[in-house]
Every structure is written in C-alpha cells, then in structure tokens.
Design a protein around this motif. Structure first.
Motif, PDB file in Angstrom:
ATOM      1  N   ILE A 100     -20.162 -17.995 -32.042  1.00 34.06           N
ATOM      2  CA  ILE A 100     -20.836 -19.273 -31.807  1.00 34.06           C
ATOM      3  C   ILE A 100     -20.851 -19.522 -30.309  1.00 34.06           C
ATOM      4  O   ILE A 100     -19.817 -19.419 -29.641  1.00 34.06           O
ATOM      5  CB  ILE A 100     -20.103 -20.434 -32.509  1.00 34.06           C
ATOM      6  N   VAL A 101     -22.020 -19.860 -29.789  1.00 30.58           N
ATOM      7  CA  VAL A 101     -22.177 -20.123 -28.361  1.00 30.58           C
ATOM      8  C   VAL A 101     -22.875 -21.467 -28.194  1.00 30.58           C
ATOM      9  O   VAL A 101     -23.867 -21.746 -28.872  1.00 30.58           O
ATOM     10  CB  VAL A 101     -23.011 -19.010 -27.685  1.00 30.58           C
ATOM     11  N   THR A 102     -22.342 -22.296 -27.307  1.00 27.55           N
ATOM     12  CA  THR A 102     -23.010 -23.542 -26.957  1.00 27.55           C
ATOM     13  C   THR A 102     -23.330 -23.530 -25.467  1.00 27.55           C
ATOM     14  O   THR A 102     -22.559 -22.990 -24.665  1.00 27.55           O
ATOM     15  CB  THR A 102     -22.154 -24.784 -27.302  1.00 27.55           C
ATOM     16  N   CYS A 103     -24.468 -24.114 -25.131  1.00 33.01           N
ATOM     17  CA  CYS A 103     -24.896 -24.147 -23.730  1.00 33.01           C
ATOM     18  C   CYS A 103     -25.916 -25.259 -23.543  1.00 33.01           C
ATOM     19  O   CYS A 103     -26.489 -25.763 -24.514  1.00 33.01           O
ATOM     20  CB  CYS A 103     -25.514 -22.803 -23.326  1.00 33.01           C
ATOM     21  N   VAL A 104     -26.160 -25.644 -22.301  1.00 36.83           N
ATOM     22  CA  VAL A 104     -27.267 -26.538 -22.021  1.00 36.83           C
ATOM     23  C   VAL A 104     -28.555 -25.718 -22.126  1.00 36.83           C
ATOM     24  O   VAL A 104     -28.549 -24.498 -21.944  1.00 36.83           O
ATOM     25  CB  VAL A 104     -27.139 -27.213 -20.629  1.00 36.83           C
TER      26      VAL A 104
ATOM     27  N   THR B 265     -20.972 -19.719 -12.056  1.00 36.57           N
ATOM     28  CA  THR B 265     -20.280 -20.997 -11.870  1.00 36.57           C
ATOM     29  C   THR B 265     -21.187 -22.187 -12.187  1.00 36.57           C
ATOM     30  O   THR B 265     -21.467 -23.020 -11.327  1.00 36.57           O
ATOM     31  CB  THR B 265     -19.689 -21.142 -10.443  1.00 36.57           C
ATOM     32  N   PRO B 266     -21.659 -22.258 -13.434  1.00 40.88           N
ATOM     33  CA  PRO B 266     -22.554 -23.361 -13.800  1.00 40.88           C
ATOM     34  C   PRO B 266     -21.802 -24.687 -13.891  1.00 40.88           C
ATOM     35  O   PRO B 266     -20.585 -24.716 -14.120  1.00 40.88           O
ATOM     36  CB  PRO B 266     -23.076 -22.941 -15.172  1.00 40.88           C
ATOM     37  N   ASP B 267     -22.546 -25.793 -13.702  1.00 40.99           N
ATOM     38  CA  ASP B 267     -21.947 -27.115 -13.880  1.00 40.99           C
ATOM     39  C   ASP B 267     -21.503 -27.321 -15.327  1.00 40.99           C
ATOM     40  O   ASP B 267     -20.548 -28.027 -15.593  1.00 40.99           O
ATOM     41  CB  ASP B 267     -22.950 -28.207 -13.505  1.00 40.99           C
ATOM     42  N   PHE B 268     -22.249 -26.702 -16.237  1.00 39.98           N
ATOM     43  CA  PHE B 268     -21.943 -26.777 -17.661  1.00 39.98           C
ATOM     44  C   PHE B 268     -21.749 -25.354 -18.164  1.00 39.98           C
ATOM     45  O   PHE B 268     -22.718 -24.679 -18.511  1.00 39.98           O
ATOM     46  CB  PHE B 268     -23.083 -27.467 -18.424  1.00 39.98           C
ATOM     47  N   PRO B 269     -20.533 -24.862 -18.193  1.00 41.75           N
ATOM     48  CA  PRO B 269     -20.308 -23.475 -18.592  1.00 41.75           C
ATOM     49  C   PRO B 269     -20.742 -23.218 -20.031  1.00 41.75           C
ATOM     50  O   PRO B 269     -20.741 -24.113 -20.871  1.00 41.75           O
ATOM     51  CB  PRO B 269     -18.802 -23.289 -18.442  1.00 41.75           C
ATOM     52  N   VAL B 270     -21.107 -21.987 -20.264  1.00 41.90           N
ATOM     53  CA  VAL B 270     -21.415 -21.539 -21.612  1.00 41.90           C
ATOM     54  C   VAL B 270     -20.089 -21.426 -22.355  1.00 41.90           C
ATOM     55  O   VAL B 270     -19.121 -20.884 -21.834  1.00 41.90           O
ATOM     56  CB  VAL B 270     -22.139 -20.173 -21.564  1.00 41.90           C
ATOM     57  N   ARG B 271     -20.040 -21.955 -23.564  1.00 39.22           N
ATOM     58  CA  ARG B 271     -18.824 -21.892 -24.380  1.00 39.22           C
ATOM     59  C   ARG B 271     -19.074 -20.922 -25.524  1.00 39.22           C
ATOM     60  O   ARG B 271     -20.108 -21.003 -26.196  1.00 39.22           O
ATOM     61  CB  ARG B 271     -18.470 -23.262 -24.959  1.00 39.22           C
ATOM     62  N   ALA B 272     -18.154 -20.011 -25.746  1.00 42.97           N
ATOM     63  CA  ALA B 272     -18.306 -19.024 -26.808  1.00 42.97           C
ATOM     64  C   ALA B 272     -17.031 -18.991 -27.648  1.00 42.97           C
ATOM     65  O   ALA B 272     -15.928 -19.074 -27.111  1.00 42.97           O
ATOM     66  CB  ALA B 272     -18.601 -17.652 -26.232  1.00 42.97           C
ATOM     67  N   PHE B 273     -17.211 -18.867 -28.953  1.00 45.70           N
ATOM     68  CA  PHE B 273     -16.102 -18.857 -29.897  1.00 45.70           C
ATOM     69  C   PHE B 273     -16.320 -17.732 -30.895  1.00 45.70           C
ATOM     70  O   PHE B 273     -17.441 -17.519 -31.364  1.00 45.70           O
ATOM     71  CB  PHE B 273     -16.026 -20.177 -30.670  1.00 45.70           C
ATOM     72  N   MET B 274     -15.270 -17.052 -31.245  1.00 48.22           N
ATOM     73  CA  MET B 274     -15.347 -15.989 -32.234  1.00 48.22           C
ATOM     74  C   MET B 274     -14.418 -16.350 -33.394  1.00 48.22           C
ATOM     75  O   MET B 274     -13.234 -16.615 -33.186  1.00 48.22           O
ATOM     76  CB  MET B 274     -14.927 -14.657 -31.620  1.00 48.22           C
ATOM     77  N   LEU B 275     -14.968 -16.360 -34.595  1.00 50.81           N
ATOM     78  CA  LEU B 275     -14.202 -16.699 -35.782  1.00 50.81           C
ATOM     79  C   LEU B 275     -14.251 -15.532 -36.764  1.00 50.81           C
ATOM     80  O   LEU B 275     -15.288 -14.902 -36.934  1.00 50.81           O
ATOM     81  CB  LEU B 275     -14.792 -17.947 -36.453  1.00 50.81           C
TER      82      LEU B 275
END
Length: 101
Positions: free
Chosen positions: A5-9, A85-95
C-alpha cells in the motif's frame, strides 16, 4: 504474497506508478483520497487568516504481489524519499496476506 500500500500526494502520482513498474508490479489499483492535517497551534496570531485545517489531494495505490516485488517496492520508495526530499513523503506499507482464494 504481500499487500503493498502506497499513499502520496497527487503530484507524485507519475513517479509512484513508475516505481511500481520498476518493482515488477504491473497490476495495481489506485483510489483518490483527501488527506487532512490539523495543526493545533497555541499562537492564535499564526492562525489569524487561516482556518488551520489543511486538505491535500492524495492517492492510495495498492497491489497484491509477490514478496520480492513488495520488498523491492519498499526499497524504491525509501530511496525516492531520500533523493527527492519531498514536502509530503511517499508512504509505503507491506502487509502479509495469510490466505486467499
């Protein structure tokens, strides 16, 4: 099998799609999100002209994929955040996916 799962702007959307491809993840889904950030500040002068609640157009991208692809994806997203170095980093999760039919 893993769920990545990845979240980003939304501004990072094309980069995220490219990184999925580099991780050999060619099948994935995406959905729009509205992210909220509520900064509670004590100094009311800082909030004089703004509500204080910020909204961001975001995206969630996810895929059920092989373990090695998910691991590679996490490495790529970590590297992306370190080099851009984004202001809003990409978030990644592995389940882990325990069962599926």
């Amino acid at each position: 099998m893993k769920l990545l799962i990845v979240t980003c702007v939304k501004e990072c959307k094309d980069d995220v799609y490219k990184l999925f491809k580099q991780a050999n993840i060619n099948v994935f889904s995406a959905t729009d999100l509205v992210g909220f950030k509520n900064n509670q500040t004590i100094n009311l002068a800082e909030e004089w002209f703004a509500r204080g609640d910020e909204q961001f157009d975001s995206l969630m991208v996810f895929s059920f994929t092989a373990d090695e692809n998910a691991e590679r994806g996490l490495e790529l997203f970590k590297n992306y955040n370190e080099t851009h170095t984004p202001d809003f980093p990409v978030r990644a999760f592995m389940l882990p996916v325990e069962k599926f039919i």
